[in-house]
Design a protein around this motif. Structure first.
Motif, PDB file in Angstrom:
ATOM      1  N   ILE A  41       0.817  -1.212   0.000  1.00 11.64           N
ATOM      2  CA  ILE A  41       0.000   0.000   0.000  1.00 11.64           C
ATOM      3  C   ILE A  41       0.853   1.265   0.000  1.00 11.64           C
ATOM      4  O   ILE A  41       0.349   2.344  -0.282  1.00 11.64           O
ATOM      5  CB  ILE A  41      -1.023   0.015   1.157  1.00 11.64           C
ATOM      6  CG1 ILE A  41      -0.333  -0.074   2.500  1.00 11.64           C
ATOM      7  CG2 ILE A  41      -2.067  -1.061   0.967  1.00 11.64           C
ATOM      8  CD1 ILE A  41      -1.269   0.082   3.690  1.00 11.64           C
ATOM      9  N   GLY A  42       2.133   1.134   0.279  1.00 14.73           N
ATOM     10  CA  GLY A  42       3.041   2.275   0.194  1.00 14.73           C
ATOM     11  C   GLY A  42       3.113   2.841  -1.214  1.00 14.73           C
ATOM     12  O   GLY A  42       3.433   4.021  -1.402  1.00 14.73           O
ATOM     13  N   ASP A  43       2.776   2.014  -2.213  1.00 13.32           N
ATOM     14  CA  ASP A  43       2.771   2.460  -3.613  1.00 13.32           C
ATOM     15  C   ASP A  43       1.710   3.529  -3.866  1.00 13.32           C
ATOM     16  O   ASP A  43       1.736   4.192  -4.901  1.00 13.32           O
ATOM     17  CB  ASP A  43       2.482   1.280  -4.553  1.00 13.32           C
ATOM     18  CG  ASP A  43       3.583   0.238  -4.567  1.00 13.32           C
ATOM     19  OD1 ASP A  43       4.683   0.509  -4.034  1.00 13.32           O
ATOM     20  OD2 ASP A  43       3.344  -0.863  -5.105  1.00 13.32           O
ATOM     21  N   PHE A  44       0.773   3.679  -2.931  1.00 12.04           N
ATOM     22  CA  PHE A  44      -0.374   4.564  -3.129  1.00 12.04           C
ATOM     23  C   PHE A  44      -0.379   5.751  -2.167  1.00 12.04           C
ATOM     24  O   PHE A  44      -1.405   6.396  -1.973  1.00 12.04           O
ATOM     25  CB  PHE A  44      -1.672   3.760  -2.966  1.00 12.04           C
ATOM     26  CG  PHE A  44      -1.734   2.556  -3.848  1.00 12.04           C
ATOM     27  CD1 PHE A  44      -2.156   2.667  -5.159  1.00 12.04           C
ATOM     28  CD2 PHE A  44      -1.336   1.308  -3.377  1.00 12.04           C
ATOM     29  CE1 PHE A  44      -2.199   1.554  -5.988  1.00 12.04           C
ATOM     30  CE2 PHE A  44      -1.379   0.192  -4.197  1.00 12.04           C
ATOM     31  CZ  PHE A  44      -1.809   0.317  -5.510  1.00 12.04           C
ATOM     32  N   ALA A  45       0.759   6.070  -1.570  1.00 11.58           N
ATOM     33  CA  ALA A  45       0.835   7.124  -0.553  1.00 11.58           C
ATOM     34  C   ALA A  45       0.333   8.472  -1.069  1.00 11.58           C
ATOM     35  O   ALA A  45      -0.228   9.257  -0.300  1.00 11.58           O
ATOM     36  CB  ALA A  45       2.266   7.255  -0.035  1.00 11.58           C
ATOM     37  N   ALA A  46       0.479   8.751  -2.348  1.00 10.64           N
ATOM     38  CA  ALA A  46       0.033  10.028  -2.915  1.00 10.64           C
ATOM     39  C   ALA A  46      -1.476  10.205  -2.809  1.00 10.64           C
ATOM     40  O   ALA A  46      -1.983  11.321  -2.916  1.00 10.64           O
ATOM     41  CB  ALA A  46       0.469  10.141  -4.382  1.00 10.64           C
ATOM     42  N   LEU A  47      -2.195   9.117  -2.588  1.00  9.30           N
ATOM     43  CA  LEU A  47      -3.654   9.145  -2.494  1.00  9.30           C
ATOM     44  C   LEU A  47      -4.166   9.059  -1.058  1.00  9.30           C
ATOM     45  O   LEU A  47      -5.382   8.984  -0.845  1.00  9.30           O
ATOM     46  CB  LEU A  47      -4.240   7.978  -3.304  1.00  9.30           C
ATOM     47  CG  LEU A  47      -4.265   8.175  -4.808  1.00  9.30           C
ATOM     48  CD1 LEU A  47      -4.336   6.840  -5.528  1.00  9.30           C
ATOM     49  CD2 LEU A  47      -5.419   9.060  -5.200  1.00  9.30           C
ATOM     50  N   ASP A  48      -3.300   9.076  -0.073  1.00  9.49           N
ATOM     51  CA  ASP A  48      -3.727   8.872   1.318  1.00  9.49           C
ATOM     52  C   ASP A  48      -4.867   9.790   1.755  1.00  9.49           C
ATOM     53  O   ASP A  48      -5.812   9.309   2.396  1.00  9.49           O
ATOM     54  CB  ASP A  48      -2.546   8.986   2.277  1.00  9.49           C
ATOM     55  CG  ASP A  48      -1.706   7.729   2.309  1.00  9.49           C
ATOM     56  OD1 ASP A  48      -2.160   6.681   1.787  1.00  9.49           O
ATOM     57  OD2 ASP A  48      -0.590   7.779   2.861  1.00  9.49           O
ATOM     58  N   PRO A  49      -4.851  11.095   1.463  1.00  9.51           N
ATOM     59  CA  PRO A  49      -5.998  11.929   1.892  1.00  9.51           C
ATOM     60  C   PRO A  49      -7.323  11.475   1.277  1.00  9.51           C
ATOM     61  O   PRO A  49      -8.361  11.497   1.948  1.00  9.51           O
ATOM     62  CB  PRO A  49      -5.606  13.329   1.411  1.00  9.51           C
ATOM     63  CG  PRO A  49      -4.109  13.305   1.395  1.00  9.51           C
ATOM     64  CD  PRO A  49      -3.771  11.913   0.904  1.00  9.51           C
ATOM     65  N   PHE A  50      -7.301  11.051   0.029  1.00 10.27           N
ATOM     66  CA  PHE A  50      -8.500  10.507  -0.621  1.00 10.27           C
ATOM     67  C   PHE A  50      -8.956   9.247   0.110  1.00 10.27           C
ATOM     68  O   PHE A  50     -10.135   9.089   0.435  1.00 10.27           O
ATOM     69  CB  PHE A  50      -8.207  10.221  -2.093  1.00 10.27           C
ATOM     70  CG  PHE A  50      -9.182   9.287  -2.753  1.00 10.27           C
ATOM     71  CD1 PHE A  50     -10.473   9.699  -3.061  1.00 10.27           C
ATOM     72  CD2 PHE A  50      -8.808   7.990  -3.077  1.00 10.27           C
ATOM     73  CE1 PHE A  50     -11.374   8.834  -3.671  1.00 10.27           C
ATOM     74  CE2 PHE A  50      -9.692   7.122  -3.686  1.00 10.27           C
ATOM     75  CZ  PHE A  50     -10.979   7.548  -3.989  1.00 10.27           C
ATOM     76  N   LEU A 109      -1.539  14.268  -3.364  1.00 11.98           N
ATOM     77  CA  LEU A 109      -2.538  14.931  -2.529  1.00 11.98           C
ATOM     78  C   LEU A 109      -1.956  15.233  -1.150  1.00 11.98           C
ATOM     79  O   LEU A 109      -1.188  14.440  -0.612  1.00 11.98           O
ATOM     80  CB  LEU A 109      -3.774  14.048  -2.375  1.00 11.98           C
ATOM     81  CG  LEU A 109      -4.482  13.648  -3.667  1.00 11.98           C
ATOM     82  CD1 LEU A 109      -5.712  12.800  -3.349  1.00 11.98           C
ATOM     83  CD2 LEU A 109      -4.864  14.877  -4.483  1.00 11.98           C
ATOM     84  N   HIS A 110      -2.338  16.378  -0.585  1.00  9.40           N
ATOM     85  CA  HIS A 110      -1.913  16.713   0.770  1.00  9.40           C
ATOM     86  C   HIS A 110      -3.103  16.919   1.699  1.00  9.40           C
ATOM     87  O   HIS A 110      -2.923  17.086   2.896  1.00  9.40           O
ATOM     88  CB  HIS A 110      -1.000  17.936   0.797  1.00  9.40           C
ATOM     89  CG  HIS A 110      -1.598  19.169   0.190  1.00  9.40           C
ATOM     90  ND1 HIS A 110      -2.599  19.891   0.783  1.00  9.40           N
ATOM     91  CD2 HIS A 110      -1.333  19.784  -0.986  1.00  9.40           C
ATOM     92  CE1 HIS A 110      -2.915  20.913   0.014  1.00  9.40           C
ATOM     93  NE2 HIS A 110      -2.172  20.864  -1.066  1.00  9.40           N
ATOM     94  N   GLY A 111      -4.333  16.876   1.148  1.00 13.24           N
ATOM     95  CA  GLY A 111      -5.499  17.035   2.004  1.00 13.24           C
ATOM     96  C   GLY A 111      -6.785  16.668   1.299  1.00 13.24           C
ATOM     97  O   GLY A 111      -6.829  16.556   0.071  1.00 13.24           O
ATOM     98  N   ALA A 112      -7.823  16.499   2.095  1.00 16.98           N
ATOM     99  CA  ALA A 112      -9.170  16.235   1.590  1.00 16.98           C
ATOM    100  C   ALA A 112     -10.137  16.758   2.642  1.00 16.98           C
ATOM    101  O   ALA A 112      -9.887  16.632   3.844  1.00 16.98           O
ATOM    102  CB  ALA A 112      -9.388  14.749   1.340  1.00 16.98           C
ATOM    103  N   ASP A 113     -11.229  17.373   2.181  1.00 15.68           N
ATOM    104  CA  ASP A 113     -12.187  17.936   3.126  1.00 15.68           C
ATOM    105  C   ASP A 113     -13.542  18.108   2.457  1.00 15.68           C
ATOM    106  O   ASP A 113     -13.759  17.620   1.345  1.00 15.68           O
ATOM    107  CB  ASP A 113     -11.683  19.270   3.682  1.00 15.68           C
ATOM    108  CG  ASP A 113     -11.360  20.292   2.597  1.00 15.68           C
ATOM    109  OD1 ASP A 113     -11.956  20.241   1.494  1.00 15.68           O
ATOM    110  OD2 ASP A 113     -10.507  21.163   2.833  1.00 15.68           O
ATOM    111  N   GLY A 114     -14.441  18.819   3.139  1.00 14.96           N
ATOM    112  CA  GLY A 114     -15.754  19.112   2.579  1.00 14.96           C
ATOM    113  C   GLY A 114     -16.657  17.898   2.461  1.00 14.96           C
ATOM    114  O   GLY A 114     -17.550  17.870   1.622  1.00 14.96           O
TER     115      GLY A 114
END
Length: 151
Positions: A11-20, A79-84
């Motif tokens: 799952i480390g391959d997907f770190a760029a998507l962590d906020p999602f 990605l660095h964040g997700a909200d709303g």
């Protein structure tokens, strides 16, 4: 060290998507089982990308195929964040609608990326079996600098 997830690998391959991943898990809390986004998905899950960008598939079937599609995401966007988050549930049809925004940066241009999504998700037997996604393609175009301006 990151752990492997069935049919997906590290799952480390997907770190760029962590906020999602985190905002989806928040939106689906108490409806699905699993500790990671990919563990929430049925093995034969169907993803449909209704409003998307050119070159992106319209339909992907299977957890492993979704993982393959998302594996290269960090090469384009981080990605660095997700909200709303807004969650709309219809228990009678097992459908959950998630509205949310993600924020990040395009890798090649360095431009900010802010996009809004509507995801229509069907949950059966505590797994996501169907996912229909809508996004703002213009937000993607702005971030990646497409089309390129000629001088």
């Amino acid at each position: 060290m990151t752990m492997p997830v069935r049919d997906v690998g590290d799952i480390g391959d997907f770190a760029a998507l962590d906020p999602f991943f985190r905002i989806v898990q928040e939106g689906l809390a108490d409806l699905v089982d699993g500790d990671h986004f990919f563990e929430l998905l049925a093995e034969d899950v169907v993803f449909e990308y209704v409003v998307s960008v050119p070159g992106y598939p319209r339909r992907v079937q299977g957890r492993a195929a979704v993982a393959d599609l998302y594996r290269g995401y960090g090469d384009v966007m981080v990605l660095h964040g997700a909200d709303g988050l807004a969650v709309h549930r219809d228990p009678g049809t097992s459908v959950v609608v998630l509205e949310y925004a993600v924020h990040g940066r395009a890798v090649h241009t360095g431009r900010a990326y802010d996009n809004h999504f509507v995801s229509v998700i069907t949950v059966r037997n505590r797994e996501v079996t169907h996912w229909r996604d809508y996004l703002d393609p213009v937000a993607v175009f702005r971030a990646i600098g497409w089309p390129a301006k000629e001088h």
